[in-house]
Design a protein around this motif. Sequence first.
Motif, PDB file in Angstrom:
ATOM      1  N   LYS A 606      -5.235   7.284  -4.888  1.00 12.27           N
ATOM      2  CA  LYS A 606      -4.037   6.691  -5.076  1.00 12.27           C
ATOM      3  C   LYS A 606      -3.780   5.241  -5.498  1.00 12.27           C
ATOM      4  O   LYS A 606      -3.537   4.922  -6.595  1.00 12.27           O
ATOM      5  CB  LYS A 606      -3.261   6.587  -3.616  1.00 12.27           C
ATOM      6  CG  LYS A 606      -1.873   6.167  -3.689  1.00 12.27           C
ATOM      7  CD  LYS A 606      -0.993   6.468  -2.152  1.00 12.27           C
ATOM      8  CE  LYS A 606       0.404   6.044  -2.375  1.00 12.27           C
ATOM      9  NZ  LYS A 606       0.576   4.433  -2.214  1.00 12.27           N
ATOM     10  N   SER A 607      -4.903   4.438  -4.891  1.00  8.47           N
ATOM     11  CA  SER A 607      -4.940   2.954  -5.249  1.00  8.47           C
ATOM     12  C   SER A 607      -5.426   3.034  -6.778  1.00  8.47           C
ATOM     13  O   SER A 607      -4.987   2.082  -7.644  1.00  8.47           O
ATOM     14  CB  SER A 607      -6.023   2.258  -4.535  1.00  8.47           C
ATOM     15  OG  SER A 607      -5.324   2.197  -3.220  1.00  8.47           O
ATOM     16  N   ARG A 608      -6.390   3.900  -7.002  1.00 13.28           N
ATOM     17  CA  ARG A 608      -7.024   3.899  -8.495  1.00 13.28           C
ATOM     18  C   ARG A 608      -5.848   4.243  -9.580  1.00 13.28           C
ATOM     19  O   ARG A 608      -5.523   3.607 -10.646  1.00 13.28           O
ATOM     20  CB  ARG A 608      -8.006   4.815  -8.684  1.00 13.28           C
ATOM     21  CG  ARG A 608      -8.706   4.783  -9.892  1.00 13.28           C
ATOM     22  CD  ARG A 608      -9.902   5.812  -9.645  1.00 13.28           C
ATOM     23  NE  ARG A 608     -10.529   5.968 -11.090  1.00 13.28           N
ATOM     24  CZ  ARG A 608     -11.498   5.162 -11.594  1.00 13.28           C
ATOM     25  NH1 ARG A 608     -11.857   4.170 -11.024  1.00 13.28           N
ATOM     26  NH2 ARG A 608     -12.159   5.496 -12.764  1.00 13.28           N
ATOM     27  N   THR A 609      -5.031   5.112  -9.272  1.00 16.48           N
ATOM     28  CA  THR A 609      -4.132   5.748 -10.162  1.00 16.48           C
ATOM     29  C   THR A 609      -2.885   4.773 -10.481  1.00 16.48           C
ATOM     30  O   THR A 609      -2.227   4.650 -11.294  1.00 16.48           O
ATOM     31  CB  THR A 609      -3.473   6.959  -9.600  1.00 16.48           C
ATOM     32  OG1 THR A 609      -3.060   7.143  -8.581  1.00 16.48           O
ATOM     33  CG2 THR A 609      -4.519   8.033  -9.902  1.00 16.48           C
ATOM     34  N   GLU A 610      -2.618   3.983  -9.300  1.00 20.19           N
ATOM     35  CA  GLU A 610      -1.551   3.094  -9.387  1.00 20.19           C
ATOM     36  C   GLU A 610      -1.980   1.744  -9.872  1.00 20.19           C
ATOM     37  O   GLU A 610      -1.042   0.765 -10.402  1.00 20.19           O
ATOM     38  CB  GLU A 610      -1.063   2.595  -7.693  1.00 20.19           C
ATOM     39  CG  GLU A 610      -0.466   3.780  -7.125  1.00 20.19           C
ATOM     40  CD  GLU A 610      -0.009   3.348  -5.778  1.00 20.19           C
ATOM     41  OE1 GLU A 610      -0.522   2.310  -5.348  1.00 20.19           O
ATOM     42  OE2 GLU A 610       0.644   4.012  -5.047  1.00 20.19           O
ATOM     43  N   GLN A 611      -2.892   1.694 -10.522  1.00 18.17           N
ATOM     44  CA  GLN A 611      -3.339   0.582 -11.516  1.00 18.17           C
ATOM     45  C   GLN A 611      -2.588   0.734 -12.899  1.00 18.17           C
ATOM     46  O   GLN A 611      -2.204  -0.250 -13.560  1.00 18.17           O
ATOM     47  CB  GLN A 611      -4.753   0.386 -11.906  1.00 18.17           C
ATOM     48  CG  GLN A 611      -5.622   0.137 -10.530  1.00 18.17           C
ATOM     49  CD  GLN A 611      -5.202  -0.774  -9.596  1.00 18.17           C
ATOM     50  OE1 GLN A 611      -5.124  -2.119 -10.215  1.00 18.17           O
ATOM     51  NE2 GLN A 611      -4.749  -0.560  -8.387  1.00 18.17           N
ATOM     52  N   LEU A 612      -2.048   2.002 -13.058  1.00 16.18           N
ATOM     53  CA  LEU A 612      -1.415   2.125 -14.425  1.00 16.18           C
ATOM     54  C   LEU A 612      -0.084   2.821 -13.976  1.00 16.18           C
ATOM     55  O   LEU A 612      -0.057   4.161 -13.753  1.00 16.18           O
ATOM     56  CB  LEU A 612      -2.214   2.889 -15.367  1.00 16.18           C
ATOM     57  CG  LEU A 612      -1.455   3.294 -16.762  1.00 16.18           C
ATOM     58  CD1 LEU A 612      -1.296   1.860 -17.458  1.00 16.18           C
ATOM     59  CD2 LEU A 612      -2.309   4.064 -17.640  1.00 16.18           C
ATOM     60  N   THR A 613       1.196   2.043 -13.866  1.00 13.08           N
ATOM     61  CA  THR A 613       2.424   2.579 -13.410  1.00 13.08           C
ATOM     62  C   THR A 613       3.463   2.324 -14.356  1.00 13.08           C
ATOM     63  O   THR A 613       2.985   1.502 -15.510  1.00 13.08           O
ATOM     64  CB  THR A 613       2.853   2.140 -12.402  1.00 13.08           C
ATOM     65  OG1 THR A 613       2.987   0.762 -12.417  1.00 13.08           O
ATOM     66  CG2 THR A 613       1.882   2.462 -10.984  1.00 13.08           C
ATOM     67  N   ASP A 614       4.689   2.945 -14.321  1.00 16.98           N
ATOM     68  CA  ASP A 614       5.709   2.645 -15.069  1.00 16.98           C
ATOM     69  C   ASP A 614       6.238   1.045 -15.373  1.00 16.98           C
ATOM     70  O   ASP A 614       6.342   0.442 -16.097  1.00 16.98           O
ATOM     71  CB  ASP A 614       6.959   3.432 -15.025  1.00 16.98           C
ATOM     72  CG  ASP A 614       6.899   5.006 -15.320  1.00 16.98           C
ATOM     73  OD1 ASP A 614       6.404   5.039 -16.489  1.00 16.98           O
ATOM     74  OD2 ASP A 614       7.395   5.719 -14.799  1.00 16.98           O
ATOM     75  N   SER A 615       5.819   0.415 -14.257  1.00 14.60           N
ATOM     76  CA  SER A 615       6.006  -1.112 -13.906  1.00 14.60           C
ATOM     77  C   SER A 615       5.074  -1.798 -14.614  1.00 14.60           C
ATOM     78  O   SER A 615       5.133  -2.962 -14.398  1.00 14.60           O
ATOM     79  CB  SER A 615       6.394  -1.124 -12.702  1.00 14.60           C
ATOM     80  OG  SER A 615       5.216  -0.855 -11.681  1.00 14.60           O
TER      81      SER A 615
END
Length: 727
Positions: A606-615
Amino acid sequence: MAFQKAVKGTILMGGGALATVFGLSQFAHYRRKQVSLAYVEAATCFPEPVIREIPSREAQLMTLQNTSEFDILVIGGGATGCGCALDAVTRGLKTALVERNDFASGTSSRSTKLIHGGVRYLQKAITNLDVEQYRMVKEALHERANLLEIAPHLSAPLPIMLPLYKWWHLPYYWVGIKMYDLVAGSHCLKSSYVLSKSRALEHFPMLQKDKLVGAIVYYDGQHNDARMNLAIALTAARYGAATANYMEVVSLLKKTDPETGKELVSGARCKDMLTGHEFNVRAKCVINATGPFTDSVRKMDDEDVVPICQPSAGVHIVMPGYYSPENMGLLDPATSDGRVIFFLPWEKMTIAGTTDSPTDVTHHPIPSEDDINFILNEVRNYLSCDVEVRRGDVLAAWSGIRPLVTDPKSANTQSISRNHVVEVSDSGLITIAGGKWTTYRSMAEDTVNKAVQLHNLNAGPSRTVGLFLQGGQDWSPTLYIRLVQDYGLESEVAQHLAKTYGDKAFDVAKMASVTGKRWPVVGVRLVSEFPYIEAEVKYGIKEYACTAVDMISRRTRLAFLNVQAAEEALPKIVDIMGRELNWSELRKQEELEIATRFLYYEMGYKSRTEQLTDSTEISLLPPDIDRYKKRFHMFDEDEKGFITIVDVQRVLESINVQMDEDTLHEILCEVDLNKNGQVELHEFLQLMSAVHTGKVSGSRLAILMKTAEENLDRRVPIPVDRSCGGL
């Protein structure tokens, strides 16, 4: 019956004496008889394991249900609980162990992977003249030596460097480290030594060079913690203990003492978490070895009991192996929050940790982004500026809950005990809490000693010092060569099997599938970059693996090494387990979903994937933006403002690169933030910005597009004047 009584009367004579007395055929018959009885009635102690093969989980459940009364019932399948079971059964006690989840599913699989005495504790013992901490370090160093001896396949000495950036630190730390060697005495693994600046950089090239004056190197042990815990459990099972994972204690059983009228704990009501079936397990003594869940079992015994467990969360991260030398760790003795940070090679990766923060007790601890970044910042302080420490290089992260305890007998109950505590309740429930991984054996010995004394059990002294764990007895450093020669395994795979299973590696090799290639002959890998093979899944089921999570996190260590690789291996693992365990399609889908959630929340995905988000902010300079727009439009030939699988396939075909549609779909999905099946320009720029800042690394789409651009640029037509005017 007469035959069985005769056997019991001569049991201490050992196998050779029995064979002589009864003859080889009768003795063989007796051994077969004993094995079958072990599934019904708990076995007594033998000098060697009474069961050659590990009993199945079903057989162990039969033992739990059909044994009228055990001497000892242990609740908890972590290192300490399994250690208690092994200690008890090898003393000749009828022993049972139940674990709510899987063996080592809690703290015991989420450690720093060190077997150590505690350099920090020795420092405090000397500066504070604390005798208790000194004794704890001395005990831990003795246990370190024993653990390295009884499980040589799972553990090994590891040199750890302490870099020094001030001259006056050299004599200060030198005295402390030499004291560590001195306290270890004959158990010292290897003498510590001093390195000059140049020699330190030779051993650890990625070290921060500025102001470095030298380094001190000392030795501790390192191990594969989950596999070590499992080896203890399997060894206890082979000696006759009835051990079962996925068995939850619903309530404690009690009976009234006819002499005193007091209610005494006499067993537990257990529930099979896989089937829902409940039954009673009776025992003369119950041991609570549940780590962070210590107080929940104590409250089953007495609702008004004062809690003694003060849980603390410790987060670790795993990074690529190139961040550290293959055989040299690093110790940061003074982090910004006062804790020690270790930076260690492990399983050809690099492990860094740990943090220390209060937490709630939970079965599913989650590593926070703040803790991950704290560790990364500490790592940056010690690595050369040439090495860019990127957030995107965190391949896995996990949180373990330390079961720190207060001693209920201490005058100052607010002080945390640095050692373990053995507590006995009014009803006779024995609780073992605190301590650390390294001292699991001595903790178990103390606990069983207390049980024997309190309940007047007929048992001898502890026999676990020097007792080889599963796989350790016939292991040798060159065992893997026989695996290569006899079975045609890759050398890397053979080394992994020998290091993981010890002398049981041959059993795994026998189950390995033929590859159909010239070499290796057998051993189909689960994922290409790791040496785990399909046969380990089948063998893992024999080792009581019941779920896909058991397989990716504890039978293999894929989830702890690389969450994306673990996710990639999941479908294959579930298919193999489904065939072996006759899972329905619904069950297989459930296993996939549960394991994916485990990777996402508990292993840092989760922490890894959240490095690239819409924001995600786009922090690129104008020239960089122009360059990446040009690259994007090379794929978006029709100027749609987005690219699809068809666009990527077209460019790849133009440079003679073939890639199947499913793989391309996966690659685009990693960047498709709004999940509309296409990658827009702003999504691509967000990706490249995240790559620039180090939040994302190893993006397949970014690397693919860069490679395609470079190949297309090289294919510029040759001018006519340079080709001699043509033909």
